[in-house]
Design a protein around this motif. Structure first.
Motif, mmCIF file in Angstrom:
data_model
loop_
_atom_site.group_PDB
_atom_site.id
_atom_site.type_symbol
_atom_site.label_atom_id
_atom_site.label_comp_id
_atom_site.label_asym_id
_atom_site.label_seq_id
_atom_site.Cartn_x
_atom_site.Cartn_y
_atom_site.Cartn_z
ATOM 1 N N ARG A 57 2.750 -44.031 -65.894
ATOM 2 C CA ARG A 57 3.750 -44.788 -66.663
ATOM 3 C C ARG A 57 4.270 -43.951 -67.826
ATOM 4 O O ARG A 57 5.473 -43.926 -68.104
ATOM 5 C CB ARG A 57 3.140 -46.087 -67.168
ATOM 6 N N ALA A 58 3.378 -43.232 -68.513
ATOM 7 C CA ALA A 58 3.790 -42.390 -69.635
ATOM 8 C C ALA A 58 4.706 -41.253 -69.169
ATOM 9 O O ALA A 58 5.702 -40.937 -69.831
ATOM 10 C CB ALA A 58 2.559 -41.826 -70.343
ATOM 11 N N VAL A 59 4.390 -40.660 -68.036
ATOM 12 C CA VAL A 59 5.246 -39.597 -67.492
ATOM 13 C C VAL A 59 6.612 -40.170 -67.127
ATOM 14 O O VAL A 59 7.652 -39.582 -67.458
ATOM 15 C CB VAL A 59 4.591 -38.923 -66.258
ATOM 16 N N LEU A 60 6.634 -41.308 -66.471
ATOM 17 C CA LEU A 60 7.895 -41.930 -66.090
ATOM 18 C C LEU A 60 8.739 -42.265 -67.324
ATOM 19 O O LEU A 60 9.944 -41.999 -67.351
ATOM 20 C CB LEU A 60 7.636 -43.187 -65.259
ATOM 21 N N PRO A 68 10.516 -34.031 -73.213
ATOM 22 C CA PRO A 68 9.512 -33.110 -72.666
ATOM 23 C C PRO A 68 8.232 -33.061 -73.494
ATOM 24 O O PRO A 68 7.218 -32.543 -73.028
ATOM 25 C CB PRO A 68 10.224 -31.770 -72.663
ATOM 26 N N GLU A 69 8.235 -33.576 -74.701
ATOM 27 C CA GLU A 69 7.060 -33.508 -75.569
ATOM 28 C C GLU A 69 6.058 -34.626 -75.277
ATOM 29 O O GLU A 69 4.934 -34.565 -75.724
ATOM 30 C CB GLU A 69 7.492 -33.568 -77.042
ATOM 31 N N ARG A 70 6.480 -35.644 -74.568
ATOM 32 C CA ARG A 70 5.596 -36.791 -74.307
ATOM 33 C C ARG A 70 4.710 -36.539 -73.161
ATOM 34 O O ARG A 70 4.643 -36.027 -72.265
ATOM 35 C CB ARG A 70 6.398 -38.043 -74.056
#
Length: 70
Positions: A57-60, A68-70
């Protein structure tokens, strides 16, 4: 089992969306190679499925926001 299938599809889709054929092919190969290992980990680590879902979910979210920092 379903989570493994969805996870593999997620990783494959992200790699394909990069439009980097080498990355997409590499991810496809890795998905097949780590299947048995991932299945064992999911059986032996009760918290792993929920952790995987949160990470996906965080990548999405980062992809949607083009962050790009997340």
């Amino acid at each position: 089992m379903r989570l493994r299938i969805f996870s593999a599809a997620f990783h494959t889709a992200v790699a394909r969306a990069s439009h980097n054929n080498i990355l997409a092919e590499s991810v496809q190969q890795l998905v097949g190679q780590v299947r048995v290992y991932r299945e064992r980990l999911m059986r032996e680590s009760p918290g792993m499925p929920s952790g995987d879902i949160a990470e996906h979910r965080a990548v999405l979210d980062a992809l949607k926001e083009r962050d790009p920092e997340r």
